[in-house]
Design an enzyme around this catalytic site. Structure first.
Site, short mmCIF file in Angstrom:
data_model
loop_
_atom_site.label_atom_id
_atom_site.label_comp_id
_atom_site.label_asym_id
_atom_site.label_seq_id
_atom_site.Cartn_x
_atom_site.Cartn_y
_atom_site.Cartn_z
N ASP A 403 -48.54 121.38 -22.55
CA ASP A 403 -48.43 122.69 -21.94
C ASP A 403 -46.97 123.03 -21.65
O ASP A 403 -46.16 122.17 -21.32
CB ASP A 403 -49.23 122.68 -20.63
CG ASP A 403 -49.17 124.01 -19.90
OD1 ASP A 403 -49.66 125.01 -20.47
OD2 ASP A 403 -48.63 124.05 -18.78
N GLU A 456 -47.54 123.89 -27.06
CA GLU A 456 -47.60 125.30 -26.68
C GLU A 456 -46.15 125.71 -26.44
O GLU A 456 -45.60 125.54 -25.36
CB GLU A 456 -48.43 125.50 -25.40
CG GLU A 456 -48.61 126.97 -25.08
CD GLU A 456 -48.51 127.30 -23.59
OE1 GLU A 456 -48.75 128.46 -23.24
OE2 GLU A 456 -48.15 126.41 -22.80
#
Length: 721
Positions: A403, A456
């Site tokens: 993330d 990401e």
């Protein structure tokens, strides 16, 4: 015999002694030895020999008992006005950590750090108990506290292990399930808020915050065949279709107060659903333990603990195993980018900025009110690297989606001038984070063959999915945020305006193969006022569904692996809310049921047609046939794979039906294998009666072509008969 000095005894009793193991337990004294034991609350204390003989130890002061003992094993018996109890003396046991462990911890290279830190049920020197070990280099004293010692930090003061900053103690008689925290006396002499274990394998149910002793390895795995062959399911040429799930709100048991499903229930209900829908992977929003439900897991405190919200660690392992035995991979959203400021967590863990940077310009996330790991500190880097390997090895996970990578790569991320610290060369790149990510990917792929890592990453940082040895970050895949933003922007427009924005769907082809991309429609697109996928589509009810069907069909046909957040596969109408559950009742309505049926068919087609997945990350698998018809808002392209039948895709993204000539790469009959306007999906059922015929009429740079019917707001696909 020599006794303990009063000031030393008081320091022990007050938890201020620098080395309690040098005083407590059996110590050689003169020609014999003595036992010293700190047992607050006891009026009398005896040492009990193996033969049962009891020797009373005189009370010196402040709960400290000291008496002669020639040597040999012993137990202690304490008595006060309320009770008498026997126990083994933790200070009679030697260290557990070995010299190699100390060396690797100090060097910051202990790949299996979780095997030596944390709380482990072991047999040590013949007795069963729990070994606790924690890193707190600036602490003057560390104690483990819990119900077993009435949360009294004087009772189990830990042993400092040289210069590593690690403290340890073995407490005989403890078992799995014990609740515990660490009481830490900082360098300034102040006791810190009680801390959960950074390497704890379990935790209490929120809002309680203590760690729990949990045993690893209790689940007996049955996924050997999957592990041995999973590389074929995770590589760039494989069909990868990911169902992104927040376990707490996928489905709830309303008959029992609206509770979330257990790992055991998810192992059947969720896995069955994913198999039925044809997805190849489940991606879990973070299930690492976190204090605040509203963070969705993205602000974890227990990086080594699967959340207790759904069950125990072995039950999470059983969930992963169940998925594997049905041929489904499991990916975890992993958050090494930041951590919360909760007092029981990593913040100023030993009274200093231990895991984070001291300077908030480097160590504080303004956007999320969280702290940033100090990736340049070898022990912190080791903590995170080992954690990645922990999930892959202990829980057999098939991948980690990292993330907020962009926030890690840049020191000026979301900061104005003057609010960030340049790197050693004066640049904005976070060199330490870059090296950490490279090391993580190299270690993950080397330690757990066949897995995937996913970034990401929302910027154009170069070579994210190139190997580390060629200068890349080493990820297997990257989310294609550019495609997602452009395509959502395009499809949200009224079709009458799409002719002026035709390039929003073609621009991605200029960089599609610069990285190994996943096309994500994730939770981020259906929260914070963004509404739902259905809500983004223009027009009235029927038009919204037609546009959404066309969008999904275009996504599945476009190069790139697929990701869809839960609920969007049946066109949930409202924005996702973590505290509720998906609106499963919508499947009683034909239009919603039609979207679900289409996603199921798209997944089946995607898996079974090599042309639709082999070239997701290979330019040999894609070619435009008609990219420039802005007036009609028509797009036509070819997908192909070596030795397999090609697929030609045609999209008509206006509400006008068209008879249209498309170029074809070969002659003969072409079957219509997909039509988003099918009546099965809720469409008007307009199409090409199952097939078209190639003609020797040149068009769109092809010597062969066919006249086809393109339904309004629809995508159709053809392959040779």
């Amino acid at each position: 015999m020599p006794m303990i000095k009063l000031d030393e005894a008081i320091a022990l009793a007050e938890g201020r002694h620098e080395d309690p193991f040098a005083v407590l337990g059996w110590q050689k004294a003169g020609k014999g030895g003595r036992i010293a034991a700190l047992v607050p609350g006891a009026d009398k204390l005896w040492a009990i020999a193996v033969d049962g003989k009891a020797t009373e130890l005189p009370h010196l002061t402040h709960g400290l008992f000291v008496g002669p003992w020639k040597g040999g094993k012993y137990r202690l018996r304490a008595k006060n006005a309320l009770a008498t109890w026997d126990f083994d003396d933790p200070y009679s046991f030697g260290p557990v950590l070995g010299a190699i462990d100390e060396y690797l911890i100090g060097e910051g290279t202990h790949r299996h750090l979780w095997q030596v830190l944390g709380a482990h049920v072991i047999t040590h020197e013949g007795l069963r108990g729990v070994h606790f070990a924690v890193w707190a280099p600036a602490a003057r004293r560390v104690s483990v506290v819990g119900n077993f010692n009435t949360w009294d930090g004087r009772r189990h003061q830990m042993r400092r292990r040289g210069s590593t900053g690690v403290w340890e103690i073995f407490i005989p008689g403890l078992m799995a399930g014990e609740v515990y925290k660490y009481e830490i006396l900082g360098a300034d002499g102040q006791i810190l808020p009680l801390k959960a274990d950074p390497v704890g394998f379990g935790a209490e149910h929120p809002p309680q915050t203590a760690s729990l002793v949990r045993e690893l390895g209790l689940h007996i795995w049955g996924d050997g065949a999957w592990i041995a062959g999973r590389e074929s399911a995770n590589n760039i040429h494989a069909p990868v279709s990911i169902y992104e799930v927040h376990l707490g709100s996928w489905r709830r048991v309303w008959e029992e107060g609206g509770r979330a499903l257990s790992y055991h229930e998810l192992a059947t209900q969720l896995v069955d659903y994913v198999v039925e829908m044809g997805f190849t992977h489940i991606e879990l929003l973070p299930i690492t333990e976190h204090p605040f439900d509203g963070s969705w897991g993205y602000q974890p405190v227990g990086l080594y603990a699967p959340t207790i919200r759904h069950g125990r660690p072995e039950e999470f392992a059983a969930f992963v195993d169940a998925a594997h035995q049905r041929g489904i991979g499991v990916i975890l959203d992993w958050v090494p980018g930041h951590f919360p400021t909760d007092d029981h967590g990593l913040r100023r863990f030993d009274g200093t900025a231990l895991y984070e940077h001291m300077d908030p310009k480097e160590g504080f996330h303004q956007d999320w009110n969280t702290l940033i790991y100090n990736y340049g500190r070898r022990e912190v880097k080791n903590y995170l690297l080992a954690n990645a390997l922990f999930w892959l090895e202990e829980y057999h996970l098939d991948g980690l989606r990292v993330d907020a990578v962009a926030s890690m790569l840049y020191r000026d991320y979301s900061r104005r001038d003057g609010e960030w610290v340049p790197n050693q060369f004066g640049g904005r790149e976070n060199l330490e984070a870059i090296e950490f990510l490279k090391a993580m990917n190299a270690q993950a792929y080397g330690g757990a063959p066949g897995i995937m890592t996913v970034a990401e990453e929302s910027t154009a940082f170069p070579a994210v999915t190139q190997p580390v040895h060629t200068g890349g970050l080493g990820f297997g895949f990257k989310w294609n945020m550019g495609w997602m933003n452009d395509s959502l922007r395009y499809f949200s427009r009224d079709p009458i305006h799409r002719r002026w924005h035709h390039n929003e769907l073609t621009f991605a082809s200029s960089y599609t193969y610069s990285e190994n991309f996943i096309l994500p429609i994730s939770h981020d697109e259906v929260v914070h006022g963004k509404g739902s996928m259905l809500g983004k589509m223009p027009g009235d009810g029927l038009s919204k569904f037609a546009n959404l069907r066309a969008f999904y069909a275009f996504q599945w046909a476009h190069p790139g692996k697929k990701l869809l957040f839960m609920g969007q596969e049946f066109a949930q109408g409202r924005e996702w809310a973590h505290a509720g559950a998906l609106d499963w009742h919508l499947l009683d309505e034909p239009l919603h049921r039609g979207i679900q049926a289409m996603i199921r068919d798209l997944n089946k087609l995607y898996r079974e047609m090599p042309a639709l997945h082999w070239g997701d990350c290979d330019p040999a698998g894609f070619d435009w046939i008609e990219p420039d018809d802005t007036e009609a808002s028509v797009y036509v392209f070819e997908r192909r794979a070596p030795g397999a039948a090609p697929v030609v895709v045609a999209a008509n993204l206006t509400p006008v039906d068209r008879t249209y000539r498309i170029g074809l790469p070969q002659g003969g009959t072409w079957c219509e294998i997909f039509n988003s306007d099918s009546g099965y999906y809720g469409g008007a059922n307009w199409g090409n009666l199952g097939a078209i015929e190639a003609e020797e009429i040149a068009t769109a740079r092809r010597g062969l072509s066919a006249e086809v019917y393109l339904p309004p707001l629809a995508v159709v696909m053809f392959t040779p008969a």
